[in-house]
Scaffold this active site. Structure first.
Site, mmCIF file in Angstrom:
data_model
loop_
_atom_site.group_PDB
_atom_site.id
_atom_site.type_symbol
_atom_site.label_atom_id
_atom_site.label_comp_id
_atom_site.label_asym_id
_atom_site.label_seq_id
_atom_site.Cartn_x
_atom_site.Cartn_y
_atom_site.Cartn_z
ATOM 1 N N ASN A 121 0.520 2.640 -9.451
ATOM 2 C CA ASN A 121 -0.506 2.607 -8.401
ATOM 3 C C ASN A 121 0.082 2.576 -6.991
ATOM 4 O O ASN A 121 -0.516 3.115 -6.063
ATOM 5 C CB ASN A 121 -1.402 1.374 -8.612
ATOM 6 C CG ASN A 121 -2.221 1.060 -7.377
ATOM 7 O OD1 ASN A 121 -3.260 1.661 -7.127
ATOM 8 N ND2 ASN A 121 -1.747 0.103 -6.573
ATOM 9 N N TYR A 128 2.253 12.926 2.057
ATOM 10 C CA TYR A 128 1.314 12.259 1.135
ATOM 11 C C TYR A 128 0.640 13.290 0.221
ATOM 12 O O TYR A 128 0.620 13.130 -1.009
ATOM 13 C CB TYR A 128 0.259 11.513 1.955
ATOM 14 C CG TYR A 128 -0.745 10.731 1.131
ATOM 15 C CD1 TYR A 128 -0.476 9.439 0.715
ATOM 16 C CD2 TYR A 128 -1.979 11.290 0.792
ATOM 17 C CE1 TYR A 128 -1.407 8.703 -0.027
ATOM 18 C CE2 TYR A 128 -2.908 10.569 0.053
ATOM 19 C CZ TYR A 128 -2.621 9.279 -0.349
ATOM 20 O OH TYR A 128 -3.540 8.574 -1.085
#
Ligand code: NAD
Length: 261
Positions: free
Chosen positions: A92, A158
């Site tokens: 995560n 990202y």
């Protein structure tokens, strides 16, 4: 609730706050053992441990930077030491940095790739090694993003890392499907977590994001936790190599919502 999860052990990276904390808490409510992980927010990790224990699960907190493979191994060692194994590994932990691409330093790019993509590979690899060594089925869940498919100016690193997670997930799923190992990703849309706190503190910025969501509102961390619990459970036993999009419709080309085009 998913009865088969009771007593299973999960590692959840980056679970001192945000989506990781929500997933860890949900796993606790499922009666699981959870290794929570933080990089610097020890108090947040303690809070997550308390919530897991209150919900009926067991927990340990480990400080570790997932961009370093040896630190990922420390998470695995904690799962072995505290709970004697691992059944589910959730990658995560993730970071984002907004910089126009022409001004982005290689150092900034590399840091985002190291945490968001190399960290996911290192965690997946450690979990899969364990599943193979013990000839057991297992589950890997990777936190991707709607930016697995939606380009995002100023966040090239990202977006590239999340697109990379999509293909990494599919490749590992195919590579180990015949050993009963399932590898899936979850792609959240805009969620109410600390990563967005500054942006959502400004009502105009929040409204601008909401206009990109056909369902009209920002998601809650528990929406992602529910998806993670299902993917981890036997109810999803035939699901592997997929990215489950949980985004209120953000990836559905919202500008076409009124029939335009
Ligand atoms: P957050 O910033 O609220 O929390 C991130 C967590 O990761 C924290 O616990 C932090 O300590 C941890 N972390 C960061 N770098 C780390 C490192 N090097 N090693 C170990 N832990 C580290 O973020 P969030 O919103 O909860 O996001 C969680 C994941 O979901 C990320 O991968 C993010 O990209 C993804 N995601 C979030 C959203 C959203 O809207 N919140 C949308 C799409 C995808």
């Amino acid at each position: 609730m998913f009865e088969d999860l009771r007593g299973k052990t999960a590692v959840v990276t980056g679970s001192s706050k945000g989506l990781g904390a929500a997933i860890a808490r949900r796993f606790g409510a499922e009666g699981m053992n959870v290794v929570t992980n933080y990089r610097s927010d020890e108090e947040g990790a303690r809070e997550t441990v308390r919530a897991i224990e209150e919900a009926g699960g067991a927990a340990a907190a480990v400080q570790s930077d997932v961009s370093k493979a040896e630190c990922v191994d420390a998470l695995y060692d904690a799962a072995m030491f505290s709970f004697g194994g691992v059944d589910i590994w959730v990658n995560n932990a993730g970071i984002e940095r907004a910089t126009p691409s022409d001004q982005k330093s290689i150092e900034e790019w590399q840091r985002v790739i190291d945490v968001n993509l190399t960290g996911v590979f290192a965690g997946s690899r450690r979990a899969i090694q364990h599943f193979l060594e013990h000839k057991m089925p297992g589950v890997v869940i990777n936190l991707s993003s709607v930016h697995e498919v939606i380009p995002w100016p100023h966040f090239a690193d990202y977006a590239a890392s999340k697109a990379g997670i999509g293909m990494l997930t599919k490749t590992l799923a195919l590579e180990y499907a015949d050993r009963g190992i399932r590898v899936n990703a979850i792609a959240p849309g805009a969620m109410d977590t600390p990563i967005n706190a500054q942006k959502f503190a400004d009502p105009d910025e929040r409204a601008a994001v909401e206009r990109l969501i056909p369902m009209g509102y920002v998601g809650a961390p528990d929406d992602i936790a529910a998806a993670a619990a299902w993917l981890a459970s036997e109810q999803a036993r035939y699901v592997t190599g997929t990215t489950l999009v949980v985004d209120g419709g953000m990836t559905l080309y919202p500008s076409f919502q009124g029939g335009q085009g």
